[in-house]
Design a protein around this motif. Sequence first.
Motif, PDB file in Angstrom:
ATOM      1  N   PRO A  90     -34.000  20.912   9.719  1.00  0.00           N
ATOM      2  CA  PRO A  90     -33.458  22.250  10.000  1.00  0.00           C
ATOM      3  C   PRO A  90     -31.936  22.292  10.032  1.00  0.00           C
ATOM      4  CG  PRO A  90     -35.294  21.778  11.459  1.00  0.00           C
ATOM      5  CD  PRO A  90     -34.990  20.509  10.733  1.00  0.00           C
ATOM      6  N   ALA A  91     -31.302  21.246  10.562  1.00  0.00           N
ATOM      7  CA  ALA A  91     -29.837  21.230  10.622  1.00  0.00           C
ATOM      8  C   ALA A  91     -29.241  21.193   9.220  1.00  0.00           C
ATOM      9  CB  ALA A  91     -29.358  20.031  11.435  1.00  0.00           C
ATOM     10  N   LEU A  92     -29.799  20.373   8.343  1.00  0.00           N
ATOM     11  CA  LEU A  92     -29.307  20.318   6.967  1.00  0.00           C
ATOM     12  C   LEU A  92     -29.516  21.646   6.252  1.00  0.00           C
ATOM     13  CD1 LEU A  92     -30.426  16.767   5.780  1.00  0.00           C
ATOM     14  CD2 LEU A  92     -28.086  17.582   6.109  1.00  0.00           C
ATOM     15  N   VAL A  93     -30.681  22.264   6.468  1.00  0.00           N
ATOM     16  CA  VAL A  93     -30.967  23.548   5.830  1.00  0.00           C
ATOM     17  C   VAL A  93     -30.005  24.619   6.309  1.00  0.00           C
ATOM     18  CG1 VAL A  93     -32.681  25.395   5.638  1.00  0.00           C
ATOM     19  CG2 VAL A  93     -33.393  23.011   5.394  1.00  0.00           C
ATOM     20  N   GLY A  99     -23.371  27.376   3.741  1.00  0.00           N
ATOM     21  CA  GLY A  99     -22.502  27.214   2.587  1.00  0.00           C
ATOM     22  C   GLY A  99     -22.742  28.271   1.531  1.00  0.00           C
ATOM     23  N   VAL A 100     -24.001  28.602   1.296  1.00  0.00           N
ATOM     24  CA  VAL A 100     -24.331  29.651   0.322  1.00  0.00           C
ATOM     25  C   VAL A 100     -23.749  30.988   0.749  1.00  0.00           C
ATOM     26  CG1 VAL A 100     -26.237  30.976  -0.673  1.00  0.00           C
ATOM     27  CG2 VAL A 100     -26.409  28.500  -0.516  1.00  0.00           C
ATOM     28  N   LEU A 101     -23.929  31.335   2.015  1.00  0.00           N
ATOM     29  CA  LEU A 101     -23.453  32.624   2.507  1.00  0.00           C
ATOM     30  C   LEU A 101     -21.931  32.694   2.513  1.00  0.00           C
ATOM     31  CD1 LEU A 101     -25.990  33.083   5.426  1.00  0.00           C
ATOM     32  CD2 LEU A 101     -25.847  34.483   3.376  1.00  0.00           C
ATOM     33  N   LEU A 102     -21.287  31.621   2.943  1.00  0.00           N
ATOM     34  CA  LEU A 102     -19.822  31.609   2.950  1.00  0.00           C
ATOM     35  C   LEU A 102     -19.264  31.697   1.532  1.00  0.00           C
ATOM     36  CD1 LEU A 102     -19.061  28.910   5.683  1.00  0.00           C
ATOM     37  CD2 LEU A 102     -18.410  31.332   5.761  1.00  0.00           C
ATOM     38  N   ALA A 103     -19.918  31.014   0.600  1.00  0.00           N
ATOM     39  CA  ALA A 103     -19.442  31.044  -0.784  1.00  0.00           C
ATOM     40  C   ALA A 103     -19.495  32.459  -1.348  1.00  0.00           C
ATOM     41  CB  ALA A 103     -20.274  30.097  -1.643  1.00  0.00           C
ATOM     42  N   GLU A 104     -20.566  33.181  -1.050  1.00  0.00           N
ATOM     43  CA  GLU A 104     -20.711  34.535  -1.598  1.00  0.00           C
ATOM     44  C   GLU A 104     -19.833  35.534  -0.854  1.00  0.00           C
ATOM     45  OE1 GLU A 104     -22.285  34.852  -4.393  1.00  0.00           O
ATOM     46  OE2 GLU A 104     -22.745  32.718  -4.229  1.00  0.00           O
ATOM     47  N   ALA A 105     -19.660  35.344   0.454  1.00  0.00           N
ATOM     48  CA  ALA A 105     -18.833  36.277   1.227  1.00  0.00           C
ATOM     49  C   ALA A 105     -17.349  36.113   0.947  1.00  0.00           C
ATOM     50  CB  ALA A 105     -19.103  36.103   2.720  1.00  0.00           C
ATOM     51  N   THR A 106     -16.954  34.959   0.421  1.00  0.00           N
ATOM     52  CA  THR A 106     -15.530  34.689   0.167  1.00  0.00           C
ATOM     53  C   THR A 106     -15.239  34.567  -1.318  1.00  0.00           C
ATOM     54  OG1 THR A 106     -15.896  32.295   0.406  1.00  0.00           O
ATOM     55  CG2 THR A 106     -15.281  33.530   2.382  1.00  0.00           C
ATOM     56  N   ARG A 107     -16.086  35.126  -2.156  1.00  0.00           N
ATOM     57  CA  ARG A 107     -15.849  35.053  -3.591  1.00  0.00           C
ATOM     58  C   ARG A 107     -14.455  35.589  -3.929  1.00  0.00           C
ATOM     59  NH1 ARG A 107     -18.999  31.916  -6.890  1.00  0.00           N
ATOM     60  NH2 ARG A 107     -21.214  32.190  -6.425  1.00  0.00           N
ATOM     61  N   PRO A 108     -13.667  34.862  -4.733  1.00  0.00           N
ATOM     62  CA  PRO A 108     -12.339  35.384  -5.125  1.00  0.00           C
ATOM     63  C   PRO A 108     -12.481  36.628  -5.985  1.00  0.00           C
ATOM     64  CG  PRO A 108     -12.867  33.398  -6.358  1.00  0.00           C
ATOM     65  CD  PRO A 108     -13.926  33.530  -5.300  1.00  0.00           C
ATOM     66  N   ARG A 109     -11.556  37.543  -5.839  1.00  0.00           N
ATOM     67  CA  ARG A 109     -11.596  38.792  -6.602  1.00  0.00           C
ATOM     68  C   ARG A 109     -11.376  38.483  -8.091  1.00  0.00           C
ATOM     69  NH1 ARG A 109     -11.044  44.028  -4.920  1.00  0.00           N
ATOM     70  NH2 ARG A 109     -10.463  45.540  -6.504  1.00  0.00           N
ATOM     71  N   PRO A 110     -12.223  39.030  -8.958  1.00  0.00           N
ATOM     72  CA  PRO A 110     -12.061  38.770 -10.392  1.00  0.00           C
ATOM     73  C   PRO A 110     -10.708  39.237 -10.908  1.00  0.00           C
ATOM     74  CG  PRO A 110     -14.207  39.738  -9.953  1.00  0.00           C
ATOM     75  CD  PRO A 110     -13.421  39.840  -8.676  1.00  0.00           C
ATOM     76  N   SER A 210     -32.908  35.941   4.527  1.00  0.00           N
ATOM     77  CA  SER A 210     -34.358  36.073   4.700  1.00  0.00           C
ATOM     78  C   SER A 210     -34.968  34.755   5.155  1.00  0.00           C
ATOM     79  CB  SER A 210     -35.008  36.534   3.388  1.00  0.00           C
ATOM     80  OG  SER A 210     -34.573  37.820   3.020  1.00  0.00           O
ATOM     81  N   VAL A 211     -34.542  33.647   4.555  1.00  0.00           N
ATOM     82  CA  VAL A 211     -35.049  32.336   4.968  1.00  0.00           C
ATOM     83  C   VAL A 211     -34.620  32.023   6.397  1.00  0.00           C
ATOM     84  CG1 VAL A 211     -34.926  29.858   4.504  1.00  0.00           C
ATOM     85  CG2 VAL A 211     -35.133  31.464   2.608  1.00  0.00           C
ATOM     86  N   VAL A 212     -33.348  32.293   6.721  1.00  0.00           N
ATOM     87  CA  VAL A 212     -32.835  32.020   8.060  1.00  0.00           C
ATOM     88  C   VAL A 212     -33.583  32.821   9.118  1.00  0.00           C
ATOM     89  CG1 VAL A 212     -30.801  32.316   9.546  1.00  0.00           C
ATOM     90  CG2 VAL A 212     -30.544  31.317   7.293  1.00  0.00           C
ATOM     91  N   ALA A 213     -34.064  34.004   8.750  1.00  0.00           N
ATOM     92  CA  ALA A 213     -34.752  34.857   9.724  1.00  0.00           C
ATOM     93  C   ALA A 213     -36.259  34.618   9.745  1.00  0.00           C
ATOM     94  CB  ALA A 213     -34.468  36.329   9.414  1.00  0.00           C
ATOM     95  N   LEU A 214     -36.879  34.488   8.578  1.00  0.00           N
ATOM     96  CA  LEU A 214     -38.344  34.455   8.511  1.00  0.00           C
ATOM     97  C   LEU A 214     -38.934  33.172   9.101  1.00  0.00           C
ATOM     98  CD1 LEU A 214     -38.947  36.027   4.988  1.00  0.00           C
ATOM     99  CD2 LEU A 214     -39.664  36.971   7.192  1.00  0.00           C
ATOM    100  N   ILE A 215     -38.364  32.023   8.765  1.00  0.00           N
ATOM    101  CA  ILE A 215     -38.949  30.775   9.262  1.00  0.00           C
ATOM    102  C   ILE A 215     -38.807  30.653  10.776  1.00  0.00           C
ATOM    103  CG2 ILE A 215     -38.774  28.260   9.157  1.00  0.00           C
ATOM    104  CD1 ILE A 215     -38.232  28.483   6.202  1.00  0.00           C
TER     105      ILE A 215
END
Length: 277
Positions: A90-93, A99-110, A210-215
């Motif tokens: 669970p800690a690794l997940v 990392g996935v969420l931070l990457a998408e929330a901080t995407r550089p402006r095109p 969804s994964v973070v909430a559902l499991i």
Amino acid sequence: MGRLIAVVLFIAVMVPSGLLARGWARAADRRLVAGGSVELVPPSEAGAAVLARQARHGRRVRQLGLVLGVVLVGVSVVLLAEASVFLWVPALVVGLLAGVLLAEATRPRPRWAAGSRRPRRGEQISPWLLWTMRAAVVAELATAWLLWSGGSLDDGVAITALVVPAAGWLLAEVALLRLVVRPLAADGADVPVDEALRTWTAHLVTAAVSVVALIPLGALLLVAGVDLGDRVTDGVDLVPVALVAGGFSAITAGLAVAFFLATWIRPVRHAAPVLAG
């Protein structure tokens, strides 16, 4: 008769997980269309540079998420010793999804010229998937709070169950908001690239949360169902059955979404146009 009712109730509660998996299967078709549209028209130099830049950014931040997961494993070992062995995965997940969420929330402006039209939410992701994610988070937070208030959860577990989904939800909403406030690309050749990147981000953050909430929701429902099942009652008590079935349904749905999430991790790529030559 009571057993028959319990079986029917169990099956009925499992239906939503199948519907959610079907919704994500349709989202996979949208992914293929969005990715295929990038191959139809060669992007401009700015568009090709944006694709490479976005891919590098996502890879680097997701690597930081992996490092965070390893750090969480180390912290659990220090605090819990042998008991932490069950928390390593669970800690690794959690680290990887962060990392996935931070990457998408901080995407550089095109770095391309922006047009005048702003995209609509329905052009990026099915509203049904989006609101299912939000409902799952609310349900998980409410369940964790109720179990904590009732003394069924330790403070550390309860705080984790409240903070992690809430933080993930916040990052997802930031990423989704950025998608609709930024106008589409002005250059026609870059519009498919822009739309594909938005589609990727919308589905990545929705699936991750969804994964973070559902499991965790499924695990909490199982705990509540087992606690209620230990009570002595007159007649047939269907509430524990419904909670246990709901727990299995949420965990199954979370695993199904995790499978589709893995297919969205690969960045948008551009090869030779399929109509070339």
